[in-house]
Write an enzyme that holds these catalytic residues in place. Structure first.
Site, short mmCIF file in Angstrom:
data_model
loop_
_atom_site.label_atom_id
_atom_site.label_comp_id
_atom_site.label_asym_id
_atom_site.label_seq_id
_atom_site.Cartn_x
_atom_site.Cartn_y
_atom_site.Cartn_z
N LYS A 116 0.85 -1.19 0.00
CA LYS A 116 0.00 0.00 0.00
C LYS A 116 0.89 1.25 0.00
O LYS A 116 2.02 1.22 0.51
CB LYS A 116 -0.95 -0.02 1.19
CG LYS A 116 -0.29 -0.03 2.54
CD LYS A 116 -1.26 -0.40 3.66
CE LYS A 116 -2.32 0.63 3.91
NZ LYS A 116 -3.13 0.32 5.11
N SER A 191 -7.81 1.10 5.33
CA SER A 191 -7.03 1.84 4.35
C SER A 191 -6.26 0.96 3.36
O SER A 191 -5.66 1.47 2.41
CB SER A 191 -6.03 2.76 5.07
OG SER A 191 -5.12 2.01 5.85
N SER A 215 -7.71 -1.45 9.31
CA SER A 215 -7.36 -1.22 7.91
C SER A 215 -6.96 -2.45 7.11
O SER A 215 -6.82 -2.39 5.90
CB SER A 215 -6.23 -0.19 7.81
OG SER A 215 -6.68 1.06 8.24
#
Length: 508
Positions: A116, A191, A215
């Site tokens: 990410k 996220s 997340s």
């Protein structure tokens, strides 16, 4: 952010033509792709080409902020050359021994992945999902990326994240929003939304993520995947700071608990040893425990069940019918496998289960680091309304109130394991309602936006505060094809047990 039209990707990656690509990675699990690569049945270039082609052809899902096909394919070619040099000149027992050694030294050799865009990967831009700051291009990997790359995995790019990883939906001004492969009009969560979208759509076999308030588990639940949040300090490359200010940990996202265990073993720095069964590649302790559970079952566990959210009664938490069905089906599977189920009243009687004031205290903890920022006016103006709201909220809050809230959560976390009482594992729902459509959260006033995120994810952040491990396990698919999950929370050091438990209840 609300997008009138999703902008073009940062990098328009060409479709590689060096091999005839497979369709995607959902045809088999990562454990099988690993075995096929080591056996020479598929090459790293073929696997990497598959990932890049799938990411490019499904760019409308917004899984990636950046793709680097040239570097990834060059690395894949080097790995293929290593594999040939080690194995192709050998036969019989010598070749088998060389395969075992290779798979022990580099247990994920040849498999593609992506990190990410909050984590530094050498040579790739790190944006942290914000247009307010220029991207950086680090010369060195973050320690976790270095560890995963050391296992032989090949990074093909950086996946979509919300600004600074703050919201539970992955939308920003830098690229297309991360869309849910099960329902592309809906969010993939956050996220680690881009990573979950990539795994869910078959672009990647599995992906590492990070989890500061859910997340890993939230996007895994939204996209029908297994997502493990390890306990605080369990992974060697995570922040080892003791206390609730250290919320974020790293964890794997995968289609199956077996695949998640394989990646967890690498992320945890476990040593891979020959399989006890003598019929497979070397495995780490988490994967070994999962396979043992699949073959022989688990010892009886005591499972506590709680549907009360720590955000209640400050927030009105309402569970969708499918969220309740997912919990019920997960509990039924646990009971079928011989585990004992008990409601929270068995431990607390008529008392509230969670600490009073959690909603207020967590908001203070979550936003307090932002109160220390003093960005120039032009940077602040370029940030998302929610980020600006968090900064302003933290700056307005008296320091005494912030410290009192953090101290209250520290007291709670210090003795968090006692909350499990007589139970080995605590079961809760995961998401309260279906992932909203792209842009819905951001269309709300920032204060309401934050409240709705808490209502959407009412059981995740408290586990980060407690510092305990937890896993998201899909248990129900509704009539629209959306996936619904159960969350299982374990005691300190129970990551392997949670993976094994998840494997048994998802076993066909």
């Amino acid at each position: 952010m609300v997008h009138a039209a999703d902008p073009a990707p940062l990098v328009e990656a060409p479709v590689p033509d060096s091999a005839s690509p497979m369709i995607d990675f959902r045809a088999a699990g990562a454990v099988q792709w690993r075995r096929d690569f080591v056996a020479g049945e598929v090459s790293a270039v073929e696997l990497t080409t598959t990932a890049i082609t799938a990411a490019t052809s499904q760019s409308q899902l917004g899984a990636f902020l950046h793709l680097d096909p040239e570097s990834a394919l060059a690395r894949a070619a080097e790995i293929d050359q290593v594999r040939r040099a080690v194995l192709d000149s050998r036969t019989g027992a010598s070749r088998s021994a060389a395969m075992t050694e290779l798979a022990a030294r580099a247990p994920l050799l040849g498999l593609p992945t992506a990190f990410k865009d909050l984590l530094d990967v050498a040579g790739m831009p790190t944006t942290r999902g914000t247009a307010a700051l220029p991207p950086s291009t680090p010369a060195h990997d973050h320690p976790l990326a270095r560890r995963v790359h050391g296992s032989g995995m090949i990074s093909i790019g950086k996946t979509q994240v919300p600004e600074f990883g703050l919201p539970c939906y992955s939308e920003n001004e830098l690229g297309p929003a991360a869309r849910n492969p099960l329902a592309p009009a809906r969010t993939a969560g956050g996220s680690t939304g881009g990573g979950a979208a990539a795994v869910g759509a078959g672009m990647l076999p599995m992906a590492p993520g990070s989890d500061g308030g859910g997340s890993v588990r939230i996007p895994a639940a939204a996209c029908g995947l297994v997502g493990l949040k390890p306990g605080r300090g369990r992974l060697p490359d995570d922040n080892q700071l003791v206390g609730v200010r250290n919320l974020a940990v790293s964890g794997p996202i995968a289609h199956t608990a077996e695949d998640a265990a394989l990646l967890f073993d690498v992320m945890a720095g476990h040593r891979f040893r020959p399989s006890e069964a003598g019929d497979g590649l070397p495995e780490g302790p988490a994967l070994a425990q999962v396979r043992a559970a699949l073959n022989h079952g688990l010892d009886q566990l005591s499972i506590g069940v709680i549907t009360e959210s720590p955000f209640s009664p400050e927030l009105d938490i309402v569970l969708a019918e499918s969220a309740v069905l997912a919990l019920e089906q997960g509990l039924a599977l646990l009971e079928e496998r011989g585990h004992i189920l008990q409601g929270s009243s068995h431990c607390t009687g008529t008392e509230a289960f969670w600490p009073a004031g959690y909603h207020r205290d967590f908001q203070a903890l979550w936003t307090s680091p932002l109160g220390e920022l003093d960005p120039p006016a032009e940077q602040l103006a370029a940030m998302a309304p929610l980020t600006r709201y968090f900064i302003e909220l933290a700056k307005r809050r008296p320091e005494r109130e912030t410290q009192e809230s953090i101290a209250a959560l520290e007291d709670f976390a210090t003795d968090a394991e006692t909350l499990l009482g007589p139970w080995d594992v605590l079961a809760t729902p995961m998401l309260a309602y279906a992932p909203p459509e792209i842009g819905w959260f951001a269309s709300l006033d920032p204060e309401e936006n934050y409240r709705e995120q808490c209502c959407f994810t009412p059981y995740s952040s408290v586990v980060n505060v407690m510092g305990l491990p937890a896993i998201n396990v899909p248990t129900h698919t509704d009539a629209e094809g959306l996936s619904w999950s159960i969350q299982l929370i374990g005691r300190v050091g129970a990551e392997e047990q949670l993976l094994a438990l998840a494997a048994t209840i998802t076993q066909a």
